[in-house]
Write a protein that holds these residues in place. Sequence first.
Motif, short mmCIF file in Angstrom:
data_model
loop_
_atom_site.label_atom_id
_atom_site.label_comp_id
_atom_site.label_asym_id
_atom_site.label_seq_id
_atom_site.Cartn_x
_atom_site.Cartn_y
_atom_site.Cartn_z
N TRP A 134 30.14 17.62 19.34
CA TRP A 134 28.73 17.29 19.10
C TRP A 134 28.23 16.28 20.12
N ILE A 135 29.09 15.37 20.54
CA ILE A 135 28.70 14.42 21.59
C ILE A 135 28.40 15.17 22.89
N GLU A 136 29.20 16.19 23.18
CA GLU A 136 28.95 17.00 24.38
C GLU A 136 27.57 17.66 24.30
N ILE A 137 27.20 18.14 23.12
CA ILE A 137 25.88 18.76 22.94
C ILE A 137 24.78 17.72 23.20
N ILE A 138 24.95 16.54 22.62
CA ILE A 138 23.95 15.48 22.81
C ILE A 138 23.85 15.09 24.27
N LYS B 45 21.99 17.87 26.20
CA LYS B 45 20.56 17.86 25.89
C LYS B 45 19.88 16.57 26.32
N GLN B 46 20.67 15.58 26.72
CA GLN B 46 20.17 14.27 27.17
C GLN B 46 19.29 13.61 26.11
N TRP B 47 19.75 13.67 24.86
CA TRP B 47 19.03 13.06 23.75
C TRP B 47 19.28 11.56 23.67
N ILE B 48 20.38 11.11 24.25
CA ILE B 48 20.75 9.69 24.28
C ILE B 48 21.19 9.39 25.72
N SER B 49 21.00 8.17 26.15
CA SER B 49 21.36 7.81 27.53
C SER B 49 22.85 8.05 27.77
N LYS B 50 23.15 8.46 28.99
CA LYS B 50 24.53 8.75 29.37
C LYS B 50 25.41 7.51 29.21
N GLN B 51 24.88 6.34 29.54
CA GLN B 51 25.66 5.10 29.43
C GLN B 51 26.11 4.86 27.99
N GLU B 52 25.21 5.01 27.05
CA GLU B 52 25.54 4.77 25.65
C GLU B 52 26.54 5.81 25.14
N GLU C 10 28.75 7.45 26.91
CA GLU C 10 30.06 7.30 27.53
C GLU C 10 30.95 6.35 26.74
N VAL C 11 30.39 5.32 26.18
CA VAL C 11 31.17 4.38 25.36
C VAL C 11 31.74 5.11 24.15
N ILE C 12 30.90 5.87 23.48
CA ILE C 12 31.32 6.62 22.30
C ILE C 12 32.31 7.71 22.69
N TRP C 13 32.04 8.40 23.77
CA TRP C 13 32.90 9.47 24.27
C TRP C 13 34.30 8.94 24.59
N ASN C 14 34.33 7.82 25.31
CA ASN C 14 35.62 7.22 25.68
C ASN C 14 36.41 6.80 24.45
N GLU C 15 35.75 6.19 23.50
CA GLU C 15 36.46 5.77 22.29
C GLU C 15 36.97 7.00 21.53
N GLY C 16 36.16 8.05 21.47
CA GLY C 16 36.60 9.28 20.81
C GLY C 16 37.83 9.88 21.47
N ASN C 17 37.85 9.87 22.78
CA ASN C 17 39.01 10.39 23.51
C ASN C 17 40.24 9.50 23.33
N GLU C 18 40.04 8.20 23.30
CA GLU C 18 41.16 7.28 23.07
C GLU C 18 41.75 7.48 21.68
N LEU C 19 40.88 7.59 20.68
CA LEU C 19 41.36 7.83 19.32
C LEU C 19 42.09 9.16 19.22
N THR C 20 41.56 10.17 19.87
CA THR C 20 42.21 11.48 19.86
C THR C 20 43.61 11.39 20.47
N ALA C 21 43.73 10.67 21.56
CA ALA C 21 45.05 10.49 22.19
C ALA C 21 46.02 9.77 21.25
N ILE C 22 45.53 8.77 20.55
CA ILE C 22 46.37 8.04 19.58
C ILE C 22 46.82 8.98 18.46
N PHE C 23 45.90 9.79 17.95
CA PHE C 23 46.24 10.72 16.87
C PHE C 23 47.27 11.74 17.32
N VAL C 24 47.10 12.27 18.53
CA VAL C 24 48.04 13.26 19.08
C VAL C 24 49.41 12.62 19.24
#
Length: 108
Positions: free
Chosen positions: A62-66, A69-76, A78-92
Motif C-alpha cells: 500500500w505504501i508503494e501505491i501511495i 500516486k504521489q499522495w504523500i511526499s517522497k521524503q515522508e 521513505e521513513v515509513i518505507w525504510n522502517e517497514g523494510n527493516e521490520l520485515t527483515a527482522i521478522f524474516v
Amino acid sequence: MIVDMVEKLSNSISVRVVANQIVKSGTSVGANYRAVCRARSDREFVSKMNIVLEEADETLFWIEIIMAKQWISKQELEVIWNEGNELTAIFVSALKTVNNRINSQNKS
C-alpha cells in the motif's frame, strides 16, 4: 506512523480505499506481533510470525501505491518505507532462526 500518515491523506474515494487498507494491515502488524510474543511453542511462533510477515508485506504494498500516486511526499514515505523494510527483515530473520531450531530438533 501509518495512522499519522493516513490522517494526512485526502478524502477522495480511491484514497479512502487505500487508506482503509493500509490502516488495517499496518495496525495488524503490531497486534499480531503482540500475539507472537505470547506464543506457547516454536510452531505457534512460526504460525503467528508468518501472519505478521504477510501483514508487513501488504503494508509495504500500500505504501508503494501511495508513492506511485504521489499522495504523500517522497521524503515522508521513505521513513515509513525504510522502517517497514527493516521490520520485515527482522521478522524474516526470527522466522529463519526458529525454523532452523525446529528442523534441528526434528533431526534429533
